[in-house]
Design a protein around this motif. Sequence first.
Motif, PDB file in Angstrom:
ATOM      1  N   PRO A  62       0.825  -1.208   0.000  1.00 10.09           N
ATOM      2  CA  PRO A  62       0.000   0.000   0.000  1.00 10.09           C
ATOM      3  C   PRO A  62       0.860   1.259   0.000  1.00 10.09           C
ATOM      4  N   ALA A  63       0.431   2.237  -0.779  1.00  8.46           N
ATOM      5  CA  ALA A  63       1.089   3.536  -0.801  1.00  8.46           C
ATOM      6  C   ALA A  63       0.299   4.526   0.044  1.00  8.46           C
ATOM      7  N   ASP A  64      -1.035   4.311   0.143  1.00  5.89           N
ATOM      8  CA  ASP A  64      -1.887   5.224   0.889  1.00  5.89           C
ATOM      9  C   ASP A  64      -3.174   4.502   1.273  1.00  5.89           C
ATOM     10  N   ILE A  65      -3.647   4.759   2.501  1.00  4.35           N
ATOM     11  CA  ILE A  65      -4.906   4.196   2.976  1.00  4.35           C
ATOM     12  C   ILE A  65      -5.717   5.328   3.578  1.00  4.35           C
ATOM     13  N   THR A  66      -6.971   5.464   3.138  1.00  2.42           N
ATOM     14  CA  THR A  66      -7.859   6.493   3.666  1.00  2.42           C
ATOM     15  C   THR A  66      -9.180   5.854   4.037  1.00  2.42           C
ATOM     16  N   VAL A  67      -9.646   6.148   5.255  1.00 10.10           N
ATOM     17  CA  VAL A  67     -10.955   5.689   5.709  1.00 10.10           C
ATOM     18  C   VAL A  67     -11.951   6.806   5.409  1.00 10.10           C
ATOM     19  N   HIS A  68     -12.967   6.489   4.620  1.00  4.98           N
ATOM     20  CA  HIS A  68     -14.035   7.438   4.302  1.00  4.98           C
ATOM     21  C   HIS A  68     -15.273   7.034   5.098  1.00  4.98           C
ATOM     22  N   GLY A  69     -15.431   7.622   6.276  1.00  4.51           N
ATOM     23  CA  GLY A  69     -16.513   7.232   7.170  1.00  4.51           C
ATOM     24  C   GLY A  69     -17.895   7.469   6.623  1.00  4.51           C
ATOM     25  N   GLN A  70     -18.120   8.623   5.993  1.00  5.87           N
ATOM     26  CA  GLN A  70     -19.459   8.947   5.520  1.00  5.87           C
ATOM     27  C   GLN A  70     -19.904   8.020   4.387  1.00  5.87           C
ATOM     28  N   SER A  71     -19.016   7.748   3.446  1.00  6.52           N
ATOM     29  CA  SER A  71     -19.374   6.853   2.332  1.00  6.52           C
ATOM     30  C   SER A  71     -19.094   5.385   2.656  1.00  6.52           C
ATOM     31  N   ARG A  72     -18.521   5.127   3.838  1.00  2.00           N
ATOM     32  CA  ARG A  72     -18.261   3.774   4.336  1.00  2.00           C
ATOM     33  C   ARG A  72     -17.421   2.946   3.372  1.00  2.00           C
ATOM     34  N   VAL A  73     -16.292   3.518   2.949  1.00  2.00           N
ATOM     35  CA  VAL A  73     -15.346   2.780   2.116  1.00  2.00           C
ATOM     36  C   VAL A  73     -13.923   3.000   2.616  1.00  2.00           C
ATOM     37  N   GLY A 106     -27.020  -8.338   7.523  1.00  2.00           N
ATOM     38  CA  GLY A 106     -27.255  -7.145   8.328  1.00  2.00           C
ATOM     39  C   GLY A 106     -26.046  -6.246   8.474  1.00  2.00           C
ATOM     40  N   LYS A 107     -25.141  -6.262   7.494  1.00  2.00           N
ATOM     41  CA  LYS A 107     -23.883  -5.505   7.606  1.00  2.00           C
ATOM     42  C   LYS A 107     -23.827  -4.296   6.666  1.00  2.00           C
ATOM     43  N   ARG A 108     -24.924  -3.968   5.975  1.00  2.00           N
ATOM     44  CA  ARG A 108     -24.925  -2.885   4.999  1.00  2.00           C
ATOM     45  C   ARG A 108     -24.456  -1.549   5.611  1.00  2.00           C
ATOM     46  N   ASP A 109     -24.875  -1.255   6.836  1.00  2.00           N
ATOM     47  CA  ASP A 109     -24.560   0.034   7.451  1.00  2.00           C
ATOM     48  C   ASP A 109     -23.390  -0.008   8.422  1.00  2.00           C
ATOM     49  N   VAL A 110     -22.636  -1.105   8.420  1.00  2.00           N
ATOM     50  CA  VAL A 110     -21.505  -1.225   9.339  1.00  2.00           C
ATOM     51  C   VAL A 110     -20.458  -0.146   9.019  1.00  2.00           C
ATOM     52  N   THR A 111     -19.843   0.375  10.062  1.00  2.00           N
ATOM     53  CA  THR A 111     -18.796   1.379   9.884  1.00  2.00           C
ATOM     54  C   THR A 111     -17.512   0.878  10.538  1.00  2.00           C
ATOM     55  N   LEU A 112     -16.412   1.551  10.239  1.00  2.00           N
ATOM     56  CA  LEU A 112     -15.145   1.263  10.914  1.00  2.00           C
ATOM     57  C   LEU A 112     -15.036   2.181  12.118  1.00  2.00           C
ATOM     58  N   THR A 113     -14.735   1.605  13.261  1.00  2.00           N
ATOM     59  CA  THR A 113     -14.521   2.401  14.461  1.00  2.00           C
ATOM     60  C   THR A 113     -13.034   2.490  14.788  1.00  2.00           C
ATOM     61  N   GLY A 114     -12.219   1.707  14.096  1.00  2.00           N
ATOM     62  CA  GLY A 114     -10.776   1.736  14.285  1.00  2.00           C
ATOM     63  C   GLY A 114     -10.083   0.960  13.192  1.00  2.00           C
ATOM     64  N   LEU A 115      -8.815   1.305  12.963  1.00  2.00           N
ATOM     65  CA  LEU A 115      -8.007   0.601  11.975  1.00  2.00           C
ATOM     66  C   LEU A 115      -6.566   0.630  12.479  1.00  2.00           C
ATOM     67  N   GLU A 116      -6.119  -0.500  12.983  1.00  2.00           N
ATOM     68  CA  GLU A 116      -4.796  -0.583  13.601  1.00  2.00           C
ATOM     69  C   GLU A 116      -3.817  -1.328  12.707  1.00  2.00           C
ATOM     70  N   PRO A 117      -2.581  -0.827  12.597  1.00  2.00           N
ATOM     71  CA  PRO A 117      -1.572  -1.572  11.838  1.00  2.00           C
ATOM     72  C   PRO A 117      -1.188  -2.857  12.558  1.00  2.00           C
ATOM     73  N   VAL A 118      -0.867  -3.873  11.774  1.00  2.00           N
ATOM     74  CA  VAL A 118      -0.354  -5.145  12.294  1.00  2.00           C
ATOM     75  C   VAL A 118       0.990  -5.338  11.608  1.00  2.00           C
TER      76      VAL A 118
END
Length: 136
Positions: A11-22, A62-74
């Motif tokens: 990966p060169a870049d990672i962006t969490v888009h909360g509103q569009s859920r992507v 039932g996961k259509r509206d699921v959001t990310l609440t965190g994203l941790e590196p491993v």
Amino acid sequence: MAALQSGAPAPADITVHGQSRVLEISFNDGARFRIPFELMRVYSPSAEVAGHGPGQETLQTGKRDVTLTGLEPVGNYAVQPSFSDGHDTGIFSWDYLYFLGSQQDKLWVDYNARLAAAGVDRDAPMAEKAGSSCGH
């Protein structure tokens, strides 16, 4: 979970888009993907979702509206997302994120076919699992 193979895209870049859920992720080979959180959640590589072997998968609903609440590196090979439904045990390697991004059209078709075969709606609540053997 294996680390990246030599020469595999990183990966060169990672962006969490909360509103569009992507999750938008670009790789050093020029590939860029917008992976819906729902797709990540229903294809989580965790034992809870994927099982411990072929045929042990748990169909997610039932996961259509699921959001990310965190994203941790491993390490330097993966991320571990936390989802709004409490799921946080899947470790998504760079290889797996590349797979999800590059194959998402096929994965959506497969997911919808599995829903139809099971006779369940995508938005139905998850059925309670009795006696889960993997402690989830």
